[in-house]
Design an enzyme around this catalytic site. Structure first.
Site, PDB file in Angstrom:
ATOM      1  N   GLU A  92       0.858  -1.194   0.000  1.00  0.00           N
ATOM      2  CA  GLU A  92       0.000   0.000   0.000  1.00  0.00           C
ATOM      3  C   GLU A  92       0.891   1.240   0.000  1.00  0.00           C
ATOM      4  OE1 GLU A  92      -2.435   2.905  -0.005  1.00  0.00           O
ATOM      5  OE2 GLU A  92      -3.400   0.926  -0.001  1.00  0.00           O
ATOM      6  N   ASP A 107      -6.451  -5.099  -5.235  1.00  0.00           N
ATOM      7  CA  ASP A 107      -7.501  -4.295  -4.593  1.00  0.00           C
ATOM      8  C   ASP A 107      -7.092  -2.832  -4.702  1.00  0.00           C
ATOM      9  OD1 ASP A 107      -9.766  -3.645  -3.199  1.00  0.00           O
ATOM     10  OD2 ASP A 107      -8.945  -4.133  -1.230  1.00  0.00           O
TER      11      ASP A 107
END
Length: 492
Positions: free
Chosen positions: A324, A379
């Site tokens: 991330e 995602d």
């Protein structure tokens, strides 16, 4: 009062040019960033702002010729107006977006006004320099432009690395306006104090003071304004609002409420709704995990920890790597009680390894032999946002394919670009199949808004078995459609 020497006076004028150029570029970047956050189209927003401002600067330079007889007073007035317009631009444009819905017209208007005023600065400053000491035009232009360009460099670097992460857009614009006013006052009220008549100096002083007061009042009321705007925008009270280097992060729903009522917005877009997050992440991860090796899982994005939670709930998962880019989101997912309830503390699980990096850059540098993954879950931010388009290209999927173990699986949430993603995955040698799952629940969308089905692509180096999409709706590709392969130079 001490009068500076001609050399010192010229340096002060160049300093004013430096400061004003830095402020001008900050205003420009504020407009680009705000438009990108609100609309998600950074290329269009940057193109509109840059083209309109550059054109307006040319017009402003022409108009400034009429005011070169009183350059000091004119410069002070220009800087006061620029401070007022630029300083209030963010709060005004955000208000237009939230309450009026006419953001683009307002953006063009502010870009035009700011460009006009910035364009007027150079002719006035050039006139002031020549009044201090006559100099050959080429040398004077070189000095002034050097200060202007270096100032633009400082402003351009200060915005993303200092102003935006520490002050946020609204406060950063207001502070920049105050600096602009001080720069104009330095020229008119001290360095060239003999030029304006006493009455003019008084009016300019009142004008500059009024601008500072207005900016200060705007800062004092910014908290209430932002809360009201966010309540209007998100349909409920905002519990937490953070501005990271990459995005605005907003959480609604109080810690005392049911976690299902919580919503997470990233740059104004609903990323997580507590009511349906379990259904979404089950649809995202289950087909990739079912009936195939899944001991080693890579989650690209997923900084909220929800995808990691659903992966970890599958027996046999031994290691999960979450990549991330936003450390603020990762810290929030670990510290916020509501998000921790939703993700089950997954990011603190000893099987989870957190990597703070851009997914594209990390995939380029991660050694393949050290990171073979059975399942990769993409995602990521929705396709169609300029900053995310590179994550849906042939180059990106080529890097992802290198990280798949033999027989591994990749799943991608595609949004509206299902078949473009499928074709792009096939272009890197993967077998790709599209599938759908029911969209957001009525609790997570306005009753007047459609709730389209979530759409995904499941891909693997080997053909997928018939039962891979059990429990979801396989999608048949439209016949006779041309290939829609996206690349870095030809995004979808």
């Amino acid at each position: 009062m001490i009068n500076p020497t001609p050399r010192a006076a010229r340096l002060l004028v160049l300093l004013a040019a430096f400061v004003c150029a830095a402020c001008g570029l900050v205003y420009e970047l504020e407009l680009v960033a705000l438009g990108s956050y609100l609309l998600g189209d950074s290329v269009t927003e940057a193109s509109v702002v840059l083209s309109v401002m550059v054109c307006a600067m040319g017009v402003g330079s022409l108009l400034a010729k009429r005011f070169t007889l009183r350059p000091a007073a004119s410069f002070a007035l220009v800087e006061s107006l620029l401070a007022l317009v630029g300083g209030l631009s963010v709060i005004a444009l955000y208000g237009c977006f939230v309450w009026l819905g006419h953001y683009q017209a307002a953006l063009v208007g502010f870009a035009s006004l700011i460009g006009l005023l910035i364009g007027a600065e150079i002719p006035l400053l050039m006139t002031l320099m020549q009044r201090i000491r006559r100099q050959e035009a080429g040398r004077a232009v070189a000095d002034l432009f050097a200060a202007d360009y270096v100032g633009a460099l400082v402003g351009g670097l200060a915005f993303p690395f200092l102003l935006l992460p520490t002050l946020g857009q609204l406060t950063g614009a207001l502070l920049t306006g105050v600096v602009n006013t001080v720069a104009g006052g330095l020229i008119a009220f001290w360095l060239f104090r003999a030029e304006p008549a006493p009455r003019v100096r008084l009016l300019l002083g009142l004008c500059s003071g009024a601008v500072v007061v207005v900016l200060a009042l705007a800062w004092a009321g910014s908290g209430a304004f932002e809360r009201a705007a966010q309540r209007r925008l998100y349909g409920g009270p905002v519990r937490l609002s953070l501005q990271s280097r990459f995005q605005q992060i907003v959480l609604t729903g109080g810690p005392g409420q049911d976690a299902d009522a919580a919503r997470l917005y990233l740059s104004g877009r609903l990323a997580v709704c507590g009511h349906d997050q379990a259904a979404y992440h089950a649809a995202l991860t289950d087909p990739a995990l079912r009936g195939a090796p899944h001991a080693r899982v890579l989650v690209l994005g997923g900084g909220d920890g929800l995808a990691a939670r659903h992966v970890l709930a599958t027996p046999g998962v031994r290691r999960v790597t979450v990549v991330e880019q936003d450390p603020v989101l990762l810290r929030l997912a670990e510290a916020d009680p509501v998000l921790r309830t939703l993700n089950g503390g997954a990011l603190a699980d000893p099987r989870v390894r957190l990597v703070t990096a851009d997914a594209f850059g990390w995939l380029r540098t991660a050694p393949r032999q050290e990171h073979p993954y059975d399942v990769i879950v993409a995602d990521l931010p929705s396709a169609g946002l300029d900053a995310a388009d590179k994550l849906y290209t042939r180059e990106f999927y080529g890097l992802v394919r290198r990280m798949l173990a033999p027989g591994g699986r990749l799943v991608v949430h595609t949004g509206t670009r299902l078949w473009s993603v499928a074709d792009t995955l096939r272009a890197v040698g993967l077998h790709a199949t599209g599938y759908a799952a029911p969209g957001r629940s009525t609790a997570c969308v306005d009753a007047a808004m459609p709730s389209p089905a979530w759409r995904f692509v499941l891909a693997s180096p080997a053909p997928l078995p018939p039962d891979a999409l059990r429990g979801v709706q396989p999608l048949a590709e439209p016949p006779d459609e041309p290939l829609r392969v996206a690349t870095l130079l030809g995004p979808p």
